[in-house]
Design an enzyme around this catalytic site. Structure first.
Site, PDB file in Angstrom:
ATOM      1  N   HIS A   1      -7.533  -4.207   1.454  1.00 16.48           N
ATOM      2  CA  HIS A   1      -7.928  -3.528   0.208  1.00 16.48           C
ATOM      3  C   HIS A   1      -7.691  -4.403  -1.032  1.00 16.48           C
ATOM      4  O   HIS A   1      -6.548  -4.749  -1.334  1.00 16.48           O
ATOM      5  CB  HIS A   1      -7.124  -2.235   0.043  1.00 16.48           C
ATOM      6  CG  HIS A   1      -7.126  -1.370   1.269  1.00 16.48           C
ATOM      7  ND1 HIS A   1      -8.235  -0.688   1.690  1.00 16.48           N
ATOM      8  CD2 HIS A   1      -6.154  -1.110   2.189  1.00 16.48           C
ATOM      9  CE1 HIS A   1      -7.953  -0.013   2.803  1.00 16.48           C
ATOM     10  NE2 HIS A   1      -6.697  -0.264   3.121  1.00 16.48           N
TER      11      HIS A   1
ATOM     12  N   ASP B   1      -5.989  -6.065   7.792  1.00 14.27           N
ATOM     13  CA  ASP B   1      -5.579  -4.672   7.595  1.00 14.27           C
ATOM     14  C   ASP B   1      -6.595  -3.797   8.315  1.00 14.27           C
ATOM     15  O   ASP B   1      -7.703  -3.592   7.821  1.00 14.27           O
ATOM     16  CB  ASP B   1      -5.541  -4.338   6.094  1.00 14.27           C
ATOM     17  CG  ASP B   1      -5.047  -2.917   5.828  1.00 14.27           C
ATOM     18  OD1 ASP B   1      -5.039  -2.084   6.760  1.00 14.27           O
ATOM     19  OD2 ASP B   1      -4.662  -2.634   4.677  1.00 14.27           O
TER      20      ASP B   1
ATOM     21  N   GLN C   1       4.340  -9.272   4.896  1.00 11.51           N
ATOM     22  CA  GLN C   1       3.138 -10.072   5.171  1.00 11.51           C
ATOM     23  C   GLN C   1       3.395 -11.550   4.884  1.00 11.51           C
ATOM     24  O   GLN C   1       3.018 -12.419   5.678  1.00 11.51           O
ATOM     25  CB  GLN C   1       1.954  -9.595   4.313  1.00 11.51           C
ATOM     26  CG  GLN C   1       1.255  -8.352   4.819  1.00 11.51           C
ATOM     27  CD  GLN C   1       0.377  -8.627   6.047  1.00 11.51           C
ATOM     28  OE1 GLN C   1       0.369  -9.726   6.604  1.00 11.51           O
ATOM     29  NE2 GLN C   1      -0.353  -7.619   6.486  1.00 11.51           N
TER      30      GLN C   1
ATOM     31  N   ASP D   1       5.863   2.356   3.096  1.00 18.53           N
ATOM     32  CA  ASP D   1       4.460   2.400   2.651  1.00 18.53           C
ATOM     33  C   ASP D   1       3.763   3.641   3.229  1.00 18.53           C
ATOM     34  O   ASP D   1       3.232   4.493   2.492  1.00 18.53           O
ATOM     35  CB  ASP D   1       3.831   1.078   3.102  1.00 18.53           C
ATOM     36  CG  ASP D   1       2.325   0.987   3.054  1.00 18.53           C
ATOM     37  OD1 ASP D   1       1.635   1.980   3.286  1.00 18.53           O
ATOM     38  OD2 ASP D   1       1.822  -0.127   2.832  1.00 18.53           O
ATOM     39  N   ASN D   2       3.796   3.762   4.568  1.00 14.60           N
ATOM     40  CA  ASN D   2       3.084   4.863   5.205  1.00 14.60           C
ATOM     41  C   ASN D   2       3.629   6.208   4.727  1.00 14.60           C
ATOM     42  O   ASN D   2       2.880   7.172   4.572  1.00 14.60           O
ATOM     43  CB  ASN D   2       3.196   4.768   6.732  1.00 14.60           C
ATOM     44  CG  ASN D   2       2.706   3.425   7.279  1.00 14.60           C
ATOM     45  OD1 ASN D   2       2.732   2.428   6.562  1.00 14.60           O
ATOM     46  ND2 ASN D   2       2.304   3.389   8.524  1.00 14.60           N
TER      47      ASN D   2
ATOM     48  N   LYS E   1       8.056  -1.552   6.239  1.00 15.27           N
ATOM     49  CA  LYS E   1       6.633  -1.262   6.024  1.00 15.27           C
ATOM     50  C   LYS E   1       6.365   0.206   6.379  1.00 15.27           C
ATOM     51  O   LYS E   1       6.223   1.051   5.512  1.00 15.27           O
ATOM     52  CB  LYS E   1       5.749  -2.233   6.817  1.00 15.27           C
ATOM     53  CG  LYS E   1       4.306  -2.301   6.283  1.00 15.27           C
ATOM     54  CD  LYS E   1       3.503  -1.084   6.667  1.00 15.27           C
ATOM     55  CE  LYS E   1       2.070  -1.125   6.219  1.00 15.27           C
ATOM     56  NZ  LYS E   1       1.351   0.097   6.601  1.00 15.27           N
TER      57      LYS E   1
ATOM     58  N   GLU F   1      -1.522  -5.463   9.037  1.00 13.13           N
ATOM     59  CA  GLU F   1      -0.876  -4.554   8.094  1.00 13.13           C
ATOM     60  C   GLU F   1      -0.669  -3.134   8.615  1.00 13.13           C
ATOM     61  O   GLU F   1       0.346  -2.508   8.326  1.00 13.13           O
ATOM     62  CB  GLU F   1      -1.769  -4.493   6.830  1.00 13.13           C
ATOM     63  CG  GLU F   1      -1.364  -3.498   5.766  1.00 13.13           C
ATOM     64  CD  GLU F   1      -0.248  -4.000   4.867  1.00 13.13           C
ATOM     65  OE1 GLU F   1       0.192  -5.149   5.046  1.00 13.13           O
ATOM     66  OE2 GLU F   1       0.181  -3.234   3.993  1.00 13.13           O
TER      67      GLU F   1
ATOM     68  N   HIS G   1      -6.861   5.276   8.677  1.00  7.41           N
ATOM     69  CA  HIS G   1      -7.572   4.031   8.364  1.00  7.41           C
ATOM     70  C   HIS G   1      -9.092   4.141   8.444  1.00  7.41           C
ATOM     71  O   HIS G   1      -9.798   3.615   7.596  1.00  7.41           O
ATOM     72  CB  HIS G   1      -7.080   2.892   9.248  1.00  7.41           C
ATOM     73  CG  HIS G   1      -7.601   1.565   8.788  1.00  7.41           C
ATOM     74  ND1 HIS G   1      -7.048   0.893   7.711  1.00  7.41           N
ATOM     75  CD2 HIS G   1      -8.658   0.823   9.195  1.00  7.41           C
ATOM     76  CE1 HIS G   1      -7.731  -0.226   7.507  1.00  7.41           C
ATOM     77  NE2 HIS G   1      -8.702  -0.300   8.393  1.00  7.41           N
TER      78      HIS G   1
ATOM     79  N   CYS H   1       2.226   7.226   0.759  1.00  9.40           N
ATOM     80  CA  CYS H   1       1.293   8.366   0.830  1.00  9.40           C
ATOM     81  C   CYS H   1       1.828   9.565   0.059  1.00  9.40           C
ATOM     82  O   CYS H   1       1.067  10.366  -0.467  1.00  9.40           O
ATOM     83  CB  CYS H   1       1.026   8.748   2.289  1.00  9.40           C
ATOM     84  SG  CYS H   1       0.064   7.485   3.163  1.00  9.40           S
TER      85      CYS H   1
ATOM     86  N   ASN I   1       3.116  -3.768  10.390  1.00  6.60           N
ATOM     87  CA  ASN I   1       3.250  -2.318  10.223  1.00  6.60           C
ATOM     88  C   ASN I   1       4.597  -1.813  10.722  1.00  6.60           C
ATOM     89  O   ASN I   1       5.211  -0.955  10.106  1.00  6.60           O
ATOM     90  CB  ASN I   1       2.127  -1.590  10.960  1.00  6.60           C
ATOM     91  CG  ASN I   1       2.199  -0.087  10.759  1.00  6.60           C
ATOM     92  OD1 ASN I   1       1.997   0.409   9.656  1.00  6.60           O
ATOM     93  ND2 ASN I   1       2.530   0.651  11.819  1.00  6.60           N
TER      94      ASN I   1
ATOM     95  N   SER J   1       5.826  -3.913   1.719  1.00  6.42           N
ATOM     96  CA  SER J   1       4.840  -4.228   2.766  1.00  6.42           C
ATOM     97  C   SER J   1       4.423  -5.693   2.698  1.00  6.42           C
ATOM     98  O   SER J   1       4.396  -6.402   3.698  1.00  6.42           O
ATOM     99  CB  SER J   1       3.582  -3.378   2.586  1.00  6.42           C
ATOM    100  OG  SER J   1       3.906  -2.026   2.616  1.00  6.42           O
TER     101      SER J   1
ATOM    102  N   SER K   1     -12.330   0.777  -1.461  1.00  8.54           N
ATOM    103  CA  SER K   1     -10.945   0.614  -1.929  1.00  8.54           C
ATOM    104  C   SER K   1     -10.752  -0.462  -2.995  1.00  8.54           C
ATOM    105  O   SER K   1      -9.671  -0.577  -3.570  1.00  8.54           O
ATOM    106  CB  SER K   1     -10.031   0.318  -0.739  1.00  8.54           C
ATOM    107  OG  SER K   1     -10.393  -0.910  -0.137  1.00  8.54           O
TER     108      SER K   1
ATOM    109  N   SER L   1     -12.333  -7.144   1.041  1.00  7.91           N
ATOM    110  CA  SER L   1     -11.635  -5.870   1.176  1.00  7.91           C
ATOM    111  C   SER L   1     -11.893  -5.337   2.578  1.00  7.91           C
ATOM    112  O   SER L   1     -12.921  -5.635   3.183  1.00  7.91           O
ATOM    113  CB  SER L   1     -12.126  -4.872   0.131  1.00  7.91           C
ATOM    114  OG  SER L   1     -11.267  -3.751   0.146  1.00  7.91           O
TER     115      SER L   1
ATOM    116  N   HIS M   1      -1.356   3.057  -2.991  1.00  4.54           N
ATOM    117  CA  HIS M   1       0.079   3.211  -3.242  1.00  4.54           C
ATOM    118  C   HIS M   1       0.514   2.419  -4.480  1.00  4.54           C
ATOM    119  O   HIS M   1      -0.080   1.398  -4.810  1.00  4.54           O
ATOM    120  CB  HIS M   1       0.897   2.665  -2.068  1.00  4.54           C
ATOM    121  CG  HIS M   1       0.624   3.314  -0.752  1.00  4.54           C
ATOM    122  ND1 HIS M   1      -0.026   4.518  -0.618  1.00  4.54           N
ATOM    123  CD2 HIS M   1       0.946   2.917   0.498  1.00  4.54           C
ATOM    124  CE1 HIS M   1      -0.093   4.828   0.661  1.00  4.54           C
ATOM    125  NE2 HIS M   1       0.476   3.871   1.363  1.00  4.54           N
TER     126      HIS M   1
END
Ligand code: NAI
Length: 463
Positions: A53, A128, A396, A223-224, A219, A189, A334, A228, A214, A392, A81, A76, A384
């Site tokens: 993204h 990703d 990476q 992040d998840n 992560k 990701e 996703h 969210c 992930n 995250s 996104s 992307s 996010h």
């Protein structure tokens, strides 16, 4: 060379740069990577294709990779996104980027193809959802004349990727095989991309090492979940301006993204119900205070439906036909195949604004569909916040360094970063929010069987 980028409007670069400057203040992990590795340039020689993204946060990641010595080209991983001002800032800074919010599926694969066009060829992938990896591996198999091809998510998607592969094969014979053989490694990701990698490895079709970013704790458990928690309701509000408090919302799936999504809706005052197939996650949802139901039981009475499963056909046409008038339907997983959007094609669509459609069912009742079933937090809002993406993306960066500098020590397979690096990523984010850590004494460390400097948990600990 003509402009080596495709962005919506390059004059947005100044605006993008200002937001990038702000984001940097919220991304301490990435900035610490620049300080630690900026001089030694461990990514020198790496030619990284990024498929992720194209947001402001990703722009800070890209500039970090470049500062560490990498050559980078970016696309992307989702047609909705991109933040056009972020893409413009990156293009203006001299890094080739191919991303426009609202690009078509054909453009999606064309832009990904363009991001592989290094003069000397790509040698690393930062993925990703697995599209860049899929493109190379599927292309190589088509070149080899294999017919039992890797499954791709939807038929529209399938059509677009095969068309692009054929185009590239005609222009550059042998391109995919050569690229596949040059790739040192891939860092992935997200949950869905990681599933694809393990599946490829199981089938003996993963030719290079992959790092599963992930499943770094810093992560998926941040992040998840917390990502969210902030971005789900943000997306629904920007799309619909609907009052959330008092509404009945159904969250399908109670994994990491589901937990964050349910918390997001509950935090906004919605009355949240959860559906699950896994008894452990169902029990967690119940004990977090959510009613666990089947979609069939909740479909007629709920106002908002969100899929978070990474699975396909979760909200089906028969569900959407039963929903009450003006129910809001969206996905934060996703891929768009969580909702049977293709089955709605013959219905009456009224576009309300970008990424918001009203669809009329044969009965006359309507639903509001967000981002055509693609992930709504990035399609309808800006994804996010920077702080959580810093965690995250620091993973990476560490994964890219590990693969680029030590890739030859790894057999093809899927790996997770060691726990001491996971703890390092967390540690880098403490100061910014004023967290003060306690310190174990040597006696205490010995008593619980860890080193006073970490790792603080055994591998099997689940957080
Ligand atoms: P997860 O595996 O932790 O959770 C998915 C949950 O859905 C599981 O508990 C599973 O049992 C449940 N599930 C599967 N099929 C179901 C069904 N038919 N009905 C009800 N529940 C079902 O995965 P995670 O990490 O939560 O990721 C979910 C999706 O979100 C993935 O596609 C991932 O790539 C994506 N993702 C999206 C983000 C975003 O910003 N939009 C951020 C991170 C991940």
């Amino acid at each position: 060379m003509a402009n080596d980028y495709v962005v919506k409007d390059i004059s947005l670069a100044d605006y993008g740069r200002k937001e990038l400057d702000i984001a940097e203040t919220e991304m301490p992990g990435l900035m610490a990577c620049r300080t630690e590795f900026g001089e030694s340039k461990p990514l020198k020689g790496a030619r990284i294709v990024g498929s992720l993204h194209m947001t402001i946060q990703t722009a800070v990641l890209i500039e970090t990779l470049v500062e560490l010595g990498a050559d980078v080209r970016w696309a992307s991983c989702n047609i909705f996104s991109t933040q056009d001002h972020a893409a413009a800032a990156i293009a203006a800074g001299g890094t080739p980027v191919f991303a426009v919010k609202g690009q078509t599926l054909e453009e999606h694969w064309d832009y990904l193809d363009k991001s592989f066009m290094f003069a000397e060829g790509a040698n690393m992938i930062l993925d990703d959802g697995g599209d860049a990896t899929l493109y190379v591996l599927l292309g190589a198999r088509v070149e080899a004349g294999e017919t039992d091809l890797i499954e791709v998510p939807t038929s529209e998607e399938e059509e677009a990727i095969f068309a692009q592969i054929k185009k590239r094969m005609a222009e550059t014979p042998g391109f995919f095989t050569k690229t596949r053989d040059a790739i040192v490694g891939v860092s992935e990701e997200t949950t869905t991309g990681v599933h694809r990698l393990y599946d490829l490895h199981k089938k003996g079709q993963l030719p290079f090492p992959a790092i599963n970013v992930n499943d770094s704790v810093t992560k998926s458990k941040f992040d998840n979940k917390y990502g969210c928690k902030e971005s789900l309701v943000d997306g629904i509000r920007r799309a619909t301006d609907t009052m959330m408090a008092g509404k009945v919302a159904v969250v399908c799936g109670y994994g990491d993204v589901g937990k964050g999504s349910a918390a997001s809706l509950a935090g906004a005052g919605a009355r949240v119900k959860v559906t699950e197939v896994d008894p452990i996650c169902a029990l967690q949802a119940a004990m977090d205070g959510f009613e666990v139901v089947t979609l069939e039981d909740a479909v007629k009475t709920a106002d908002v439906f969100v899929t978070t499963t990474g699975n396909k056909d979760v909200i089906r046409i028969e569900h959407m036909r039963e929903m009450k008038d003006m129910a809001i339907v969206g996905n934060i997983g996703h891929f768009d195949n969580e909702i049977q959007v293709a089955a709605l094609k013959n219905h009456k669509w009224t576009n309300i604004k970008d990424q918001v459609d009203m669809i009329e069912m044969p009965s006359g009742s309507r639903i509001i569909l967000l981002s055509q079933g693609r992930l709504l937090n990035l399609g309808n809002a800006t994804g996010h916040p920077s702080f959580v993406m810093s965690a995250s993306f620091t993973n990476q960066v560490l994964a890219q360094i590990e693969l680029w500098t030590k890739g030859d020590e790894y057999q093809p397979g899927v790996y997770i970063l060691p726990k001491h690096l996971d703890e390092k990523v967390a540690r880098l984010h403490l100061d910014r929010i004023g967290v003060k850590l306690s310190k174990l004494s040597d006696e205490q460390a010995g008593y619980i069987g860890v080193s006073a400097d970490g790792p603080f948990k055994p591998e099997h600990y689940r957080y």
